[in-house]
Design an enzyme around this catalytic site. Structure first.
Site, PDB file in Angstrom:
ATOM      1  CG  PHE A 151       4.109  -2.102  15.813  1.00  0.00           C
ATOM      2  CD1 PHE A 151       4.099  -0.738  15.541  1.00  0.00           C
ATOM      3  CD2 PHE A 151       4.794  -2.932  14.923  1.00  0.00           C
ATOM      4  CE1 PHE A 151       4.756  -0.220  14.423  1.00  0.00           C
ATOM      5  CE2 PHE A 151       5.445  -2.424  13.815  1.00  0.00           C
ATOM      6  CZ  PHE A 151       5.425  -1.055  13.575  1.00  0.00           C
ATOM      7  CE  LYS A 175       0.703 -11.597  21.633  1.00  0.00           C
ATOM      8  NZ  LYS A 175       1.630 -10.442  21.431  1.00  0.00           N
ATOM      9  CD  GLU A 178       5.504  -8.594  21.669  1.00  0.00           C
ATOM     10  OE1 GLU A 178       4.341  -8.564  21.205  1.00  0.00           O
ATOM     11  OE2 GLU A 178       6.364  -9.407  21.284  1.00  0.00           O
ATOM     12  NE  ARG A 179       7.366  -4.492  17.836  1.00  0.00           N
ATOM     13  CZ  ARG A 179       7.651  -4.450  16.555  1.00  0.00           C
ATOM     14  NH1 ARG A 179       8.313  -3.418  16.066  1.00  0.00           N
ATOM     15  NH2 ARG A 179       7.279  -5.412  15.746  1.00  0.00           N
ATOM     16  CB  SER A 228       6.103  -9.983  10.167  1.00  0.00           C
ATOM     17  OG  SER A 228       6.274 -10.963  11.163  1.00  0.00           O
ATOM     18  CB  CYS A 283      -0.276  -4.101   6.046  1.00  0.00           C
ATOM     19  SG  CYS A 283      -2.035  -3.832   6.061  1.00  0.00           S
ATOM     20  CD  GLU A 384       6.074  -5.579   5.615  1.00  0.00           C
ATOM     21  OE1 GLU A 384       6.307  -6.624   6.229  1.00  0.00           O
ATOM     22  OE2 GLU A 384       4.949  -5.023   5.601  1.00  0.00           O
TER      23      GLU A 384
END
Ligand code: NAD
Length: 484
Positions: A151, A175, A178-179, A228, A283, A384
């Site tokens: 995201f 893909k 979705e967020r 993640s 990240c 994290e």
């Protein structure tokens, strides 16, 4: 609802998903409903793979020079829509407009680099490997690849891969997260205008079910994942089990080492952007400061003072330096880590929990938060957090700083702040992290370089971007020739 129910882009057409499973996409600062994203069906994913597979034959035969021209047209369309793309990122993600502009710029830079495909894809040869025998290597595309995206850089991350894949002659499926699925949908409107042959680029919305279809589909040859660590590990394993290539860029816990000879004011400014830029949801964000020796006290004072002055607010408003985190769920998770830090005995020297942004009461805001007295074995030092929370660890010397970094599970990025060339060289040489900064808080590789990462931050061998990207999306064939 500005963006309506999002559609898939398959075989050169925008198609509404038949799925009844929809998720709301809300602006994290205002709470406004922006769009609904469908969780596409198995049939829809299969349809995208079939379209990409059908398109591959002709696309690979298209001369690289012609494929490169699509990159030039794409760059043009992205430049023309630059501001609109950046604003869309702010709406769905919450980062501030300047950060969003930086994200669009880096996406464009990857398109620019991929436009060099006529020379990037050249093979090599040798005459007379034996008497009258020559040998050559040709570089060829492989088929259908896909990207599973996170995201936090909703426009840029798929562009670490897609331009290289299609420039190489492969076909592609994205893909998005979705967020934050809207920016990628906007980019696909531009891809549509560029006139790729139908099926060369496809977009399928959804969550893990869509990923599983892609990972197990016999016609998908490889996957680029960014997200993640647990999901990255799962995707790497599954892709391998199904005989696919995989490059999985994963989570991080990045250390910023400050030596007593660092230039303090510039170091503080750099740490501030590293830890609190994009509300810590990068990240490459600095998450732990390792303060060496006597620099600990003055550094902490300066960091707390500077961080407490950062202006929180809506990313599109003038003068705002930090936006909200992406969702209420993320905020809850980060607040959980602050409680955990207190339980573990760290000291909260700057508490962002009380910060309010009166004009946006619905926003998921958390002010810059700093712990000191953090020890390397605490969960808040090892896990994290992915939010605006910075820990300060006191270390005795350079060696101990390297030991702390070596003891962490992640190896995405690490930076050293110093005036000493000797320590800088030592750091670059020995630290086990992929992206290394010397007096740079966010060691973000340009598009011509690989986006590196080690240990639990990366699963695979070839990274995203640059030459690694070209290798990932192609195979080398060796031809040995003799003529009678
Ligand atoms: P995430 O792992 O939750 O999701 C990433 C993608 O994986 C999404 O598209 C999601 O739909 C999909 N996914 C989620 N669960 C899945 C499952 N069980 N099976 C298959 N697919 C699944 O990551 P996120 O929260 O969107 O992004 C933040 C994470 O990404 C952070 O850990 C951050 O460090 C990392 N990240 C890494 C890099 C890098 O280059 N190393 C860059 C950006 C972000």
């Amino acid at each position: 609802m500005q963006f309506g129910t999002l559609r898939n882009y398959i075989d050169g057409r925008w198609l509404a998903s038949s799925s009844e499973h929809l998720q709301e996409v809300r602006d994290p600062a205002t709470g406004e409903l922006l769009a609904r994203v469908p969780f596409s069906t198995v049939d829809e994913v299969n349809q995208a793979v079939a379209a990409a597979q059908d398109a591959f034959g002709e696309w690979r035969e298209t001369p690289p020079l012609v494929r490169a021209r699509t990159m030039f047209r794409l760059k043009e369309r992205m430049e023309e829509n630059f501001e609109d793309l950046a604003r869309t990122i702010v709406l769905e993600h919450g980062k501030i407009i300047d950060e969003a502009r930086g994200e669009v710029r880096r996406a464009i830079e990857n398109v620019e680099v991929a436009a060099g495909i006529p020379s990037l894809m050249m093979g090599y040869n040798a005459e007379d490997i034996a008497l009258g025998i020559d040998e050559e290597t040709v570089i060829q595309p492989l088929g259908v690849f896909c990207c599973v995206a996170p995201f936090n850089f909703p426009a840029m991350v798929p562009f670490w891969f897609l331009p290289y894949a299609v420039a190489c002659g492969d076909t592609y499926i994205v893909k998005p997260s979705e967020r934050c699925p809207i920016s990628q949908s906007r980019l696909y409107e531009l891809l549509d205008e560029v006139d790729f042959p139908p099926g060369v680029v496809n977009l399928v919305h959804g969550g893990r079910d869509v990923v599983d279809v892609l990972l197990t589909h016999p016609d998908v040859v490889g996957v680029s994942f960014v997200g993640s660590t647990p999901v990255g590990r799962y995707i790497y394993r599954t892709a391998a089990a199904y005989g696919k290539r995989a490059q999985c860029q994963a989570g991080a816990k990045n250390c910023l080492v400050v030596l007593p000879d660092a230039v303090l004011d510039k170091t503080v400014a750099s740490i501030l952007t590293s830890a609190f830029g994009t509300a810590g949801q990068r990240c490459l964000a600095g998450a732990l400061v390792l303060a060496v020796g006597e620099v600990y006290e003055p550094l902490r004072e300066a960091l707390v003072e500077a961080a407490s002055r950062l202006k929180l607010g809506y990313g599109l408003d003038e003068g705002v330096q930090m936006g909200p985190v992406v969702s209420g769920q993320s905020l809850e998770r980060i607040l959980g880590y602050i409680d955990l830090g207190l339980e573990e005995g760290a000291r909260l020297v700057l508490d962002g929990r009380g910060v309010r942004v009166p004009d946006y009461p619905q926003g998921h805001f958390l002010g810059p938060t700093i712990f000191d007295g953090v020890s390397p074995d605490m969960a808040i030092a090892r896990q994290e957090i992915f939010g605006p929370v910075l820990g300060i660890v006191a270390v005795d010397d350079f060696e101990q700083a390297l030991e702390v970094i070596a003891g962490l599970p992640y190896g995405n990025a690490a930076s050293l702040f110093t005036s000493s060339g000797r320590w800088a060289r030592e750091f670059k040489y020995r630290v086990r992290c992929g992206n290394v900064g010397i007096n740079i808080g966010i060691a973000a590789p340009m598009a011509t370089f690989p986006f590196a990462g080690m240990k639990d931050s990366f699963f695979g061998d070839l990274h995203g971007q640059g030459r690694d990207g070209i290798q990932f999306f192609t195979d080398r064939k060796v031809v040995i020739k003799r003529w009678f």
